[in-house]
Design a protein around this motif. Structure first.
Motif, PDB file in Angstrom:
ATOM      1  N   ALA A 192       0.834  -1.201   0.000  1.00 24.18           N
ATOM      2  CA  ALA A 192       0.000   0.000   0.000  1.00 24.18           C
ATOM      3  C   ALA A 192       0.872   1.257   0.000  1.00 24.18           C
ATOM      4  N   VAL A 193       1.947   1.271   0.767  1.00 26.80           N
ATOM      5  CA  VAL A 193       2.832   2.433   0.827  1.00 26.80           C
ATOM      6  C   VAL A 193       3.490   2.662  -0.531  1.00 26.80           C
ATOM      7  N   VAL A 194       3.954   1.592  -1.163  1.00 22.06           N
ATOM      8  CA  VAL A 194       4.607   1.724  -2.467  1.00 22.06           C
ATOM      9  C   VAL A 194       3.597   2.213  -3.512  1.00 22.06           C
ATOM     10  N   LEU A 195       2.389   1.694  -3.490  1.00 24.56           N
ATOM     11  CA  LEU A 195       1.355   2.153  -4.424  1.00 24.56           C
ATOM     12  C   LEU A 195       1.011   3.619  -4.200  1.00 24.56           C
ATOM     13  N   LEU A 196       0.852   4.034  -2.964  1.00 21.56           N
ATOM     14  CA  LEU A 196       0.549   5.433  -2.674  1.00 21.56           C
ATOM     15  C   LEU A 196       1.703   6.342  -3.106  1.00 21.56           C
ATOM     16  N   PHE A 197       2.923   5.893  -2.892  1.00 17.97           N
ATOM     17  CA  PHE A 197       4.072   6.681  -3.323  1.00 17.97           C
ATOM     18  C   PHE A 197       4.078   6.831  -4.842  1.00 17.97           C
ATOM     19  N   GLY A 198       3.806   5.754  -5.563  1.00 18.51           N
ATOM     20  CA  GLY A 198       3.765   5.812  -7.022  1.00 18.51           C
ATOM     21  C   GLY A 198       2.662   6.730  -7.523  1.00 18.51           C
ATOM     22  N   ILE A 199       1.512   6.669  -6.895  1.00 15.22           N
ATOM     23  CA  ILE A 199       0.402   7.539  -7.288  1.00 15.22           C
ATOM     24  C   ILE A 199       0.745   8.998  -7.005  1.00 15.22           C
ATOM     25  N   ALA A 200       1.365   9.269  -5.858  1.00 16.69           N
ATOM     26  CA  ALA A 200       1.749  10.650  -5.520  1.00 16.69           C
ATOM     27  C   ALA A 200       2.768  11.178  -6.526  1.00 16.69           C
ATOM     28  N   VAL A 201       3.747  10.371  -6.891  1.00 17.86           N
ATOM     29  CA  VAL A 201       4.746  10.800  -7.868  1.00 17.86           C
ATOM     30  C   VAL A 201       4.084  11.076  -9.212  1.00 17.86           C
ATOM     31  N   ALA A 202       3.140  10.222  -9.618  1.00 14.92           N
ATOM     32  CA  ALA A 202       2.454  10.425 -10.893  1.00 14.92           C
ATOM     33  C   ALA A 202       1.643  11.720 -10.880  1.00 14.92           C
ATOM     34  N   ILE A 203       0.956  12.002  -9.795  1.00 15.07           N
ATOM     35  CA  ILE A 203       0.146  13.223  -9.701  1.00 15.07           C
ATOM     36  C   ILE A 203       1.056  14.457  -9.741  1.00 15.07           C
ATOM     37  N   ILE A 204       2.160  14.405  -9.002  1.00 17.90           N
ATOM     38  CA  ILE A 204       3.097  15.533  -9.012  1.00 17.90           C
ATOM     39  C   ILE A 204       3.665  15.727 -10.409  1.00 17.90           C
ATOM     40  N   GLY A 205       3.968  14.641 -11.100  1.00 18.64           N
ATOM     41  CA  GLY A 205       4.489  14.735 -12.459  1.00 18.64           C
ATOM     42  C   GLY A 205       3.491  15.354 -13.414  1.00 18.64           C
ATOM     43  N   VAL A 206       2.220  14.989 -13.286  1.00 17.24           N
ATOM     44  CA  VAL A 206       1.177  15.556 -14.149  1.00 17.24           C
ATOM     45  C   VAL A 206       1.037  17.055 -13.892  1.00 17.24           C
ATOM     46  N   PHE A 207       1.038  17.473 -12.630  1.00 10.90           N
ATOM     47  CA  PHE A 207       0.926  18.895 -12.327  1.00 10.90           C
ATOM     48  C   PHE A 207       2.139  19.667 -12.859  1.00 10.90           C
ATOM     49  N   ALA A 208       3.324  19.092 -12.710  1.00 10.50           N
ATOM     50  CA  ALA A 208       4.524  19.769 -13.218  1.00 10.50           C
ATOM     51  C   ALA A 208       4.456  19.899 -14.738  1.00 10.50           C
ATOM     52  N   LEU A 264       1.719  19.985 -16.617  1.00  9.39           N
ATOM     53  CA  LEU A 264       0.685  20.955 -16.975  1.00  9.39           C
ATOM     54  C   LEU A 264       1.160  22.386 -16.736  1.00  9.39           C
ATOM     55  N   ARG A 265       1.919  22.627 -15.683  1.00 14.58           N
ATOM     56  CA  ARG A 265       2.455  23.973 -15.449  1.00 14.58           C
ATOM     57  C   ARG A 265       3.408  24.362 -16.565  1.00 14.58           C
ATOM     58  N   MET A 266       4.260  23.421 -16.976  1.00 12.78           N
ATOM     59  CA  MET A 266       5.199  23.710 -18.053  1.00 12.78           C
ATOM     60  C   MET A 266       4.441  23.936 -19.364  1.00 12.78           C
ATOM     61  N   PHE A 267       3.420  23.127 -19.631  1.00 12.62           N
ATOM     62  CA  PHE A 267       2.639  23.260 -20.852  1.00 12.62           C
ATOM     63  C   PHE A 267       1.913  24.604 -20.879  1.00 12.62           C
ATOM     64  N   ASN A 268       1.305  25.013 -19.772  1.00 11.96           N
ATOM     65  CA  ASN A 268       0.608  26.293 -19.707  1.00 11.96           C
ATOM     66  C   ASN A 268       1.578  27.455 -19.832  1.00 11.96           C
ATOM     67  N   ARG A 269       2.766  27.333 -19.283  1.00 12.95           N
ATOM     68  CA  ARG A 269       3.771  28.393 -19.400  1.00 12.95           C
ATOM     69  C   ARG A 269       4.175  28.547 -20.859  1.00 12.95           C
ATOM     70  N   ASN A 270       4.355  27.436 -21.578  1.00 14.05           N
ATOM     71  CA  ASN A 270       4.715  27.511 -22.992  1.00 14.05           C
ATOM     72  C   ASN A 270       3.572  28.090 -23.811  1.00 14.05           C
ATOM     73  N   GLU A 271       2.343  27.752 -23.503  1.00 17.24           N
ATOM     74  CA  GLU A 271       1.200  28.302 -24.229  1.00 17.24           C
ATOM     75  C   GLU A 271       1.116  29.810 -24.012  1.00 17.24           C
ATOM     76  N   THR A 272       1.352  30.264 -22.792  1.00 17.59           N
ATOM     77  CA  THR A 272       1.322  31.691 -22.497  1.00 17.59           C
ATOM     78  C   THR A 272       2.437  32.400 -23.246  1.00 17.59           C
ATOM     79  N   HIS A 273       3.592  31.768 -23.307  1.00 14.90           N
ATOM     80  CA  HIS A 273       4.730  32.361 -24.010  1.00 14.90           C
ATOM     81  C   HIS A 273       4.436  32.479 -25.498  1.00 14.90           C
ATOM     82  N   HIS A 274       3.832  31.462 -26.090  1.00 14.75           N
ATOM     83  CA  HIS A 274       3.535  31.503 -27.519  1.00 14.75           C
ATOM     84  C   HIS A 274       2.445  32.518 -27.838  1.00 14.75           C
TER      85      HIS A 274
END
Length: 70
Positions: free
Chosen positions: A8-24, A26-36
């Motif tokens: 359960a701990v390993v699964l929760l850690f993997g899910i947390a890393v995936a969520i953080i990666g998606v947010f990072a 999306l922030r990079m994608f939105n920053r590039n869209e704003t720049h363009h």
């Protein structure tokens, strides 16, 4: 066999890393869209080519064969 809580701990850690990666991403994608979107300003004009040397200026000396070889 691995205990259930470790799994359960390993699964929760993997899910947390995936969520953080998606947010990072999306922030990079939105920053590039704003720049363009701010790139609607036309690019600056290219300066004209340098004028050829005037007749009263001496021509540039060609490099000597042994120059720069120490």
């Amino acid at each position: 066999m691995v205990d259930g809580w470790i799994t359960a701990v390993v699964l929760l850690f993997g899910i947390a890393v995936a969520i953080i990666g998606v947010f990072a991403y999306l922030r990079m994608f939105n920053r590039n869209e704003t720049h363009h979107s701010s790139m609607d300003v036309p690019p600056p004009s290219i300066p004209p080519k340098a004028a050829p040397p005037k007749a009263d200026e001496p021509p540039a000396k060609p490099p000597r064969e042994n120059e720069g070889t120490g």
